[in-house]
Every structure is written in structure tokens, then in C-alpha cells.
Design an enzyme around this catalytic site. Structure first.
Site, PDB file in Angstrom:
ATOM      1  N   THR A  20      63.984  27.346 -19.316  1.00 34.85           N
ATOM      2  CA  THR A  20      62.943  27.428 -19.968  1.00 34.85           C
ATOM      3  C   THR A  20      63.022  26.899 -21.183  1.00 34.85           C
ATOM      4  O   THR A  20      63.955  26.148 -21.458  1.00 34.85           O
ATOM      5  CB  THR A  20      63.303  29.130 -20.405  1.00 34.85           C
ATOM      6  N   GLY A  21      61.856  26.632 -21.869  1.00 35.23           N
ATOM      7  CA  GLY A  21      61.865  25.739 -23.052  1.00 35.23           C
ATOM      8  C   GLY A  21      62.132  24.141 -22.642  1.00 35.23           C
ATOM      9  O   GLY A  21      62.498  23.753 -23.533  1.00 35.23           O
ATOM     10  N   SER A  22      61.551  23.907 -21.424  1.00 30.53           N
ATOM     11  CA  SER A  22      61.944  22.529 -20.967  1.00 30.53           C
ATOM     12  C   SER A  22      60.891  21.514 -21.018  1.00 30.53           C
ATOM     13  O   SER A  22      60.902  20.404 -20.768  1.00 30.53           O
ATOM     14  CB  SER A  22      62.452  22.379 -19.759  1.00 30.53           C
ATOM     15  N   SER A  56      60.101  19.870 -24.071  1.00 30.52           N
ATOM     16  CA  SER A  56      60.467  19.039 -24.965  1.00 30.52           C
ATOM     17  C   SER A  56      62.133  19.112 -25.306  1.00 30.52           C
ATOM     18  O   SER A  56      62.768  20.130 -24.802  1.00 30.52           O
ATOM     19  CB  SER A  56      59.760  19.202 -26.096  1.00 30.52           C
ATOM     20  N   GLY A  57      62.737  18.215 -26.195  1.00 29.02           N
ATOM     21  CA  GLY A  57      64.055  18.574 -26.640  1.00 29.02           C
ATOM     22  C   GLY A  57      65.294  18.657 -25.919  1.00 29.02           C
ATOM     23  O   GLY A  57      65.364  17.927 -24.744  1.00 29.02           O
ATOM     24  N   GLY A 101      65.680  21.325 -23.739  1.00 23.93           N
ATOM     25  CA  GLY A 101      65.356  21.642 -22.669  1.00 23.93           C
ATOM     26  C   GLY A 101      64.890  20.623 -21.413  1.00 23.93           C
ATOM     27  O   GLY A 101      65.065  20.397 -20.463  1.00 23.93           O
ATOM     28  N   TYR A 130      67.653  33.786 -37.518  1.00 20.35           N
ATOM     29  CA  TYR A 130      68.040  33.067 -36.310  1.00 20.35           C
ATOM     30  C   TYR A 130      69.399  32.991 -36.268  1.00 20.35           C
ATOM     31  O   TYR A 130      69.947  33.339 -34.903  1.00 20.35           O
ATOM     32  CB  TYR A 130      67.626  31.726 -36.750  1.00 20.35           C
TER      33      TYR A 130
END
Length: 266
Positions: free
Chosen positions: A13-15, A17-18, A20, A155
Site C-alpha cells: 500500500t502507498g507504493s 512513491s517513496g 512504498g 502522527y
């Protein structure tokens, strides 16, 4: 070393960019078919195309995991190509807010996006792993879970929750062949971090070249035993190991990849 991931299917998940993106690329390079997830179609497709360009096998899932509907759509897209053996719960975000600035709504939204999003994907995918008697759940956490700063408290708290739920899940999955672990990065040098540091460098007196800026930032902000920021591929390597059958005996663990930033023995 062969991590024995050929034939496995992974959702990161969240792949788009960055971290991920780096994790998805590494798992694909190890032979897994990777489902690349994001909310932006163009960015997500770009990452998937890059993996395919390197000879990897990939699919795409688009959706907002902070909603029930979005998470269901992502799970359905991921499962369309076959069972998911590996879930990497990487998606998450934060705003740099102080205690005075972070409203209850900010806390609620951060918890929804960083904690419940992962819970949704666990509920969608882990029962099938349990039925097949093999699976991996990797939660991306961080040192702020155990040594929080005074800033962005909303956070920090979600990282602590991510660590806690990952260990609780490991206990729940006892004797099933499915493991749950945490990878806790330190300060990792993705483009957004480099841009931030370059922007604040003049006021901090860190110098003008990147080498000077990194040295000053490490000294003043993230003192660690390696004297540098981490690289996304170093996190990806740790995740890939925990995804492997070679890590069958590792569950409920917190693998810190932070250069020694967090200074405790647990």
C-alpha cells in the site's frame, strides 16, 4: 541470496512513491508479483510501468484506504489476479503540527488514514492467508512510536498504534503459518525530505552543498551511529527478508532500520 519469493503475490500500500515504491521494486526484483497501490492513477501506473520495464510482474490497485469503499476496491483489484500472500501496510501520511495546532479532527483524520486503513486491509486479506496456512503482514512503523517528539503528536500516536496492532496480530495468528512484523525506519532520504532540509539549511547554518547540509542535519536533528540518512532501498531490503520463507521463525518483531537513532535495547 534467493529469498524464495517467486510465485508469491504482494500488495504494497502507498507504493506510488517513496518507501512504498522502493519496497514494491525490491519485491518484484525478488520474483514476486507486486500490486502497486496509490490514489493517483498516473503516479501509480508510472511505478508499475517501471517495474515491468525491469522484467517484473505487476498489477495496479487504485483507491483511498481511509474509507471503507476505497479499501474494498483496492482489495478487489489486488485479488483479481489471484490470492495475496504478502501485505505490506506502508500507506500513511503526516502533517507537521504542534500540540496547539493539531485539532481533534486532525487527530481523527490521521488515525483513520494511518491506522484504520491498515486494519481494513488486514481484514480483507489476512483471513485468506490463514486459510492457505501461509502469509506475511509487514507494517511500516518508526522510532517515534517509542520515542515520540513534541511535534506532530497526532502522527507519533498513530505510529505507536501501528506497532501495537502488528504485535497483537502476530499473537492472533499463532500456529497459522502467517506472521506479522514491523519494520521501523529512521530518517530516510526521500525527495521530500531532501527538499525540506535544503530549504531550512540556510537558517540552520548547515552550508550550501548537500554533503554539508546532510552532515549538519544529522548532527542537529537525527544523531545516529552511521552519521547519515537512510536510503529507501535499505528499508526495502529489510521488508523483503521478512516477507521471505527464510523468516518463518520471525513474528511479532520490530526490525529497526535507523542507523542506531533509537537508543534502547528492546
Amino acid at each position: 541470496m534467493d529469498l524464495q519469493l517467486t510465485g508469491k503475490r504482494a500488495l504494497v500500500t502507498g507504493s506510488s512513491s517513496g518507501l512504498g515504491e522502493a519496497i514494491a521494486g525490491r519485491l518484484a526484483a525478488e520474483g514476486a508479483e507486486v500490486v502497486v497501490h496509490g490514489r493517483d492513477v498516473a503516479r501509480t501506473e508510472k511505478v508499475a510501468a517501471a517495474i515491468r520495464g525491469q522484467g517484473g510482474r505487476t498489477a495496479v490497485a487504485i483507491g483511498d484506504l481511509a474509507t471503507d469503499e476505497g479499501a474494498a476496491a483496492v482489495a478487489a483489484a489486488a485479488l483479481a489476479g489471484g490470492p495475496i500472500d504478502i501485505l505490506v501496510n506502508n500507506a500513511g501520511a503526516y502533517e507537521h503540527l504542534s500540540w496547539a495546532d493539531a485539532t481533534p479532527e486532525d487527530w481523527r483524520n490521521t488515525y483513520e488514514g494511518n491506522v484504520i486503513s491498515g486494519v481494513r486491509m488486514i481484514r480483507h486479506l489476512v483471513p485468506q492467508m490463514r486459510d492457505r496456512r501461509w502469509g506475511r503482514v509487514i507494517t511500516i512503523g518508526g522510532g517515534l512510536a517509542t520515542q515520540p517528539m513534541q511535534s506532530h503528536p497526532q502522527y507519533n500516536a498513530t505510529l505507536a498504534a501501528r506497532h501495537n496492532l502488528a504485535v497483537s496480530l502476530a499473537r492472533e495468528l499463532k500456529d497459522t503459518g502467517v506472521t506479522s512484523n514491523v519494520v521501523a525506519p529512521g530518517a530516510i532520504l526521500v525527495e521530500s525530505v531532501k527538499d525540506l532540509l535544503t530549504g531550512i539549511a540556510p537558517a540552520r547554518g548547515w552550508g550550501e552543498t548537500w554533503e554539508e547540509i546532510e552532515r549538519g542535519a544529522v548532527r542537529d536533528i537525527i544523531p545516529n551511529d552511521t552519521g547519515r540518512f537512510g536510503k529507501p532501498e535499505e528499508i526495502a531490503a529489510a521488508v523483503a527478508y521478512l516477507c521471505s520463507p527464510l523468516a518463518d521463525y520471525v513474528s511479532g518483531a520490530n526490525l529497526r532500520v535507523d542507523g542506531g537513532l533509537i537508543r534502547n535495547v528492546t
